[in-house]
Scaffold this motif. Structure first.
Motif, PDB file in Angstrom:
ATOM      1  N   VAL A 187       3.120  -1.458   4.025  1.00  0.00           N
ATOM      2  CA  VAL A 187       2.776  -0.051   3.822  1.00  0.00           C
ATOM      3  C   VAL A 187       4.043   0.764   3.576  1.00  0.00           C
ATOM      4  N   ALA A 188       4.089   1.451   2.458  1.00  0.00           N
ATOM      5  CA  ALA A 188       5.199   2.349   2.131  1.00  0.00           C
ATOM      6  C   ALA A 188       4.667   3.778   2.189  1.00  0.00           C
ATOM      7  N   VAL A 236       0.840  -1.199   0.000  1.00  0.00           N
ATOM      8  CA  VAL A 236       0.000   0.000   0.000  1.00  0.00           C
ATOM      9  C   VAL A 236       0.878   1.253   0.000  1.00  0.00           C
ATOM     10  N   LYS A 237       0.680   2.106  -0.972  1.00  0.00           N
ATOM     11  CA  LYS A 237       1.427   3.357  -1.062  1.00  0.00           C
ATOM     12  C   LYS A 237       0.603   4.483  -0.439  1.00  0.00           C
ATOM     13  N   ALA A 286      -5.589   4.581  -7.450  1.00  0.00           N
ATOM     14  CA  ALA A 286      -5.076   3.569  -6.526  1.00  0.00           C
ATOM     15  C   ALA A 286      -5.002   2.188  -7.157  1.00  0.00           C
ATOM     16  N   THR A 287      -3.888   1.512  -6.910  1.00  0.00           N
ATOM     17  CA  THR A 287      -3.704   0.136  -7.374  1.00  0.00           C
ATOM     18  C   THR A 287      -4.273  -0.847  -6.364  1.00  0.00           C
ATOM     19  N   HIS A 288      -4.184  -0.478  -5.084  1.00  0.00           N
ATOM     20  CA  HIS A 288      -4.631  -1.366  -4.012  1.00  0.00           C
ATOM     21  C   HIS A 288      -5.653  -0.655  -3.128  1.00  0.00           C
ATOM     22  N   ALA A 289      -6.778  -0.290  -3.727  1.00  0.00           N
ATOM     23  CA  ALA A 289      -7.802   0.461  -3.014  1.00  0.00           C
ATOM     24  C   ALA A 289      -8.366  -0.315  -1.822  1.00  0.00           C
ATOM     25  N   ASP A 290      -8.591  -1.613  -1.979  1.00  0.00           N
ATOM     26  CA  ASP A 290      -9.163  -2.405  -0.892  1.00  0.00           C
ATOM     27  C   ASP A 290      -8.227  -2.475   0.304  1.00  0.00           C
ATOM     28  N   ALA A 291      -6.940  -2.643   0.042  1.00  0.00           N
ATOM     29  CA  ALA A 291      -5.960  -2.684   1.129  1.00  0.00           C
ATOM     30  C   ALA A 291      -5.863  -1.318   1.806  1.00  0.00           C
ATOM     31  N   ALA A 292      -5.962  -0.253   1.013  1.00  0.00           N
ATOM     32  CA  ALA A 292      -5.938   1.105   1.575  1.00  0.00           C
ATOM     33  C   ALA A 292      -7.149   1.332   2.467  1.00  0.00           C
ATOM     34  N   GLU A 346       3.337   4.042  15.076  1.00  0.00           N
ATOM     35  CA  GLU A 346       3.109   3.004  16.086  1.00  0.00           C
ATOM     36  C   GLU A 346       2.027   2.026  15.635  1.00  0.00           C
ATOM     37  N   LEU A 347       1.066   2.517  14.897  1.00  0.00           N
ATOM     38  CA  LEU A 347      -0.077   1.681  14.518  1.00  0.00           C
ATOM     39  C   LEU A 347       0.155   0.832  13.265  1.00  0.00           C
ATOM     40  N   VAL A 348       0.864   1.370  12.291  1.00  0.00           N
ATOM     41  CA  VAL A 348       1.017   0.658  11.019  1.00  0.00           C
ATOM     42  C   VAL A 348       1.686  -0.711  11.145  1.00  0.00           C
TER      43      VAL A 348
END
Length: 252
Positions: A55-56, A28-29, A222-228, A42-44
């Motif tokens: 997550v980048a 996820v960008k 977005a390439t990964h909308a669901d993950a975002a 802390e959360l990611v």
């Protein structure tokens, strides 16, 4: 033979499940405002561990973020102040209806470690402190835009203009204070608290305080909308709330 076949079939099934999990994991960008950085960092890792997504994150100031996103850079998720998210939605960069409010923060003040702390307990006290200060720091972000307008409304903008030090986009005002380049500085409370070499005075008083809401929005490219969306859901979950509060903000 039947037992062996069963074992092989079971192993193959397990392998398929692992591969299926790997196939659904995403990189996820994110482009995000530093205001939420401490809680986010802390959360990611908890999100990554529980979902296998990676997550980048690109951190930038509001001005830089708007320029880069308006210029065509694409991320899966954008996190910044609500007015900017709304502007990007109008530009067609953020999916309409995807905005989710994550956290809110007030403006705070700080001085260099060990320096006297001026009285900012009211709007009038703040005005006197600004007139007496030798130098004043704020950012190009939402808090800085607000303060510039506040000082204008107070009628002191011209008088203090030569004393104002605006930190470069992406540079915490706290660092400017710590280096002695500003006697007193202002930024989101969550951005002042983690900076070494400064003493936090406190938030602006209620009569002049400005609460900024930071939100996440899904980029139209977005390439990964669901993950975002899953990341946004995690950042607004009950388990995220204590971390957000600990870092000087309030949930949503």
């Amino acid at each position: 033979m039947q037992a062996r076949t069963t074992i092989v079939a079971t192993f193959a099934g397990a392998s398929l499940l692992v591969l299926a999990g790997a196939a659904t994991a995403a990189d996820v960008k994110v482009m995000a405002s530093a205001a939420i950085k401490e809680a986010y960092l802390e959360l990611v890792p908890q999100f990554e561990k529980s979902t296998e997504h990676k997550v980048a994150t690109t951190w930038a100031g509001t001005v830089d973020m708007m320029q880069r996103l308006s210029g065509g850079e694409v991320f899966d998720l954008v996190i910044m102040a609500v007015p900017s998210i709304e502007e990007l939605t109008k530009q067609g960069k953020i999916v309409p209806g995807s905005r989710v409010d994550l956290a809110k923060s007030g403006v705070g003040a700080a001085v260099r470690a060990g320096a006297p702390k001026p009285d900012i307990s009211s709007g009038e006290a703040l005005k006197r402190a600004m007139l007496a200060a030798k130098s004043i720091g704020y950012s190009t972000g939402p808090s800085g835009v607000y303060l510039a307008g506040l000082f204008q409304r107070m009628g002191i903008a011209d008088e203090i203009k030569s004393k104002v030090k605006v930190s470069p986009p992406g540079m915490p005002v706290g660092e400017v204070i710590a280096r002695g380049e500003a006697e007193i500085g202002f930024q989101q409370v969550s951005e002042l608290l983690p900076v070494a070499g400064i003493d936090y005075i406190g938030p602006l008083s209620a009569d002049v305080q400005q609460i900024t809401v930071f939100a996440g929005g899904i980029h139209t490219g977005a390439t990964h909308a669901d993950a975002a969306k899953a990341l946004v859901k995690f950042l607004t979950s009950p388990q995220a709330a204590p971390v957000i509060k600990k870092k000087g903000m309030e949930p949503g």
